[in-house]
Design a protein around this motif. Structure first.
Motif, PDB file in Angstrom:
ATOM      1  N   SER A   1       0.827  -1.207   0.000  1.00 48.17           N
ATOM      2  CA  SER A   1       0.000   0.000   0.000  1.00 48.17           C
ATOM      3  C   SER A   1       0.860   1.254   0.000  1.00 48.17           C
ATOM      4  O   SER A   1       1.988   1.243   0.507  1.00 48.17           O
ATOM      5  CB  SER A   1      -0.894   0.027   1.245  1.00 48.17           C
TER       6      SER A   1
ATOM      7  N   ARG B   1       0.103   5.792   0.196  1.00 44.58           N
ATOM      8  CA  ARG B   1      -0.875   6.874   0.297  1.00 44.58           C
ATOM      9  C   ARG B   1      -0.268   8.136  -0.279  1.00 44.58           C
ATOM     10  O   ARG B   1       0.777   8.598   0.187  1.00 44.58           O
ATOM     11  CB  ARG B   1      -1.272   7.099   1.752  1.00 44.58           C
TER      12      ARG B   1
ATOM     13  N   SER C   1      -0.590  12.220  -1.191  1.00 47.78           N
ATOM     14  CA  SER C   1      -1.240  13.446  -0.728  1.00 47.78           C
ATOM     15  C   SER C   1      -0.928  14.573  -1.700  1.00 47.78           C
ATOM     16  O   SER C   1       0.129  14.588  -2.327  1.00 47.78           O
ATOM     17  CB  SER C   1      -0.727  13.840   0.662  1.00 47.78           C
TER      18      SER C   1
ATOM     19  N   THR D   1      -8.782   4.393  -2.864  1.00 50.05           N
ATOM     20  CA  THR D   1      -9.805   5.258  -2.293  1.00 50.05           C
ATOM     21  C   THR D   1      -9.319   6.700  -2.314  1.00 50.05           C
ATOM     22  O   THR D   1      -8.234   6.999  -1.811  1.00 50.05           O
ATOM     23  CB  THR D   1     -10.127   4.856  -0.847  1.00 50.05           C
TER      24      THR D   1
ATOM     25  N   PHE E   1      -6.262  13.075  -1.037  1.00 49.54           N
ATOM     26  CA  PHE E   1      -5.485  11.890  -0.715  1.00 49.54           C
ATOM     27  C   PHE E   1      -5.889  10.754  -1.653  1.00 49.54           C
ATOM     28  O   PHE E   1      -7.036  10.673  -2.095  1.00 49.54           O
ATOM     29  CB  PHE E   1      -5.737  11.453   0.725  1.00 49.54           C
TER      30      PHE E   1
ATOM     31  N   GLN F   1      -5.485   6.696  -1.260  1.00 45.29           N
ATOM     32  CA  GLN F   1      -5.034   5.490  -0.580  1.00 45.29           C
ATOM     33  C   GLN F   1      -5.035   4.355  -1.583  1.00 45.29           C
ATOM     34  O   GLN F   1      -6.079   4.032  -2.164  1.00 45.29           O
ATOM     35  CB  GLN F   1      -5.961   5.167   0.594  1.00 45.29           C
TER      36      GLN F   1
ATOM     37  N   ASN G   1      -4.247   0.456  -2.156  1.00 40.24           N
ATOM     38  CA  ASN G   1      -4.038  -0.857  -1.550  1.00 40.24           C
ATOM     39  C   ASN G   1      -3.948  -1.934  -2.622  1.00 40.24           C
ATOM     40  O   ASN G   1      -4.344  -1.716  -3.765  1.00 40.24           O
ATOM     41  CB  ASN G   1      -5.182  -1.185  -0.588  1.00 40.24           C
TER      42      ASN G   1
END
Length: 116
Positions: A17, A19, A21, A68, A79, A81, A83
């Protein structure tokens, strides 16, 4: 012109994963849509996901159920996310913003590399 600062890219193994920003500043108006696009070598830039100020979202079919998108309207930050990453997700990811004046801005891009 909106300034966009992206962060969060990197190298990850398949199944992992990350993330991303993206913080927007200097808009001078509200921000209607925030989104992420990506471009892999030899391919066209494509939409990954986007989110409207009211919270509506849409995703590329290839990332549905794995990625997401969310946003903090007070901080003008979006953001992503990610995965269950796959090698085919490897690309430069670009933040994209449309403000209420109809102006479009792009971030500088952040590299995401998924190893098999």
């Amino acid at each position: 012109q909106v300034q966009l600062v992206e962060s969060g890219g990197g190298l990850v193994q398949a199944g992992g994963s990350l993330r991303l920003s993206c913080a927007a500043s200097g808009s001078g108006s509200g921000i209607a849509v925030m989104g992420w696009y990506r471009q892999a070598p030899g391919r066209q830039r494509e939409l990954v996901a986007r989110i409207w100020s009211g919270g509506s979202t849409n995703y590329a079919d290839s990332v549905k159920g794995r990625f997401t998108i969310s946003r903090d309207n007070a901080q003008n930050t979006v953001f992503l996310q990610m995965n269950s990453l796959k090698p085919e997700d490897t690309a430069v990811y670009y933040c994209n913003v449309l403000n209420t004046y109809g102006q479009i801005s792009w971030g500088q891009g952040t590299q995401v590399t998924v190893s098999s």
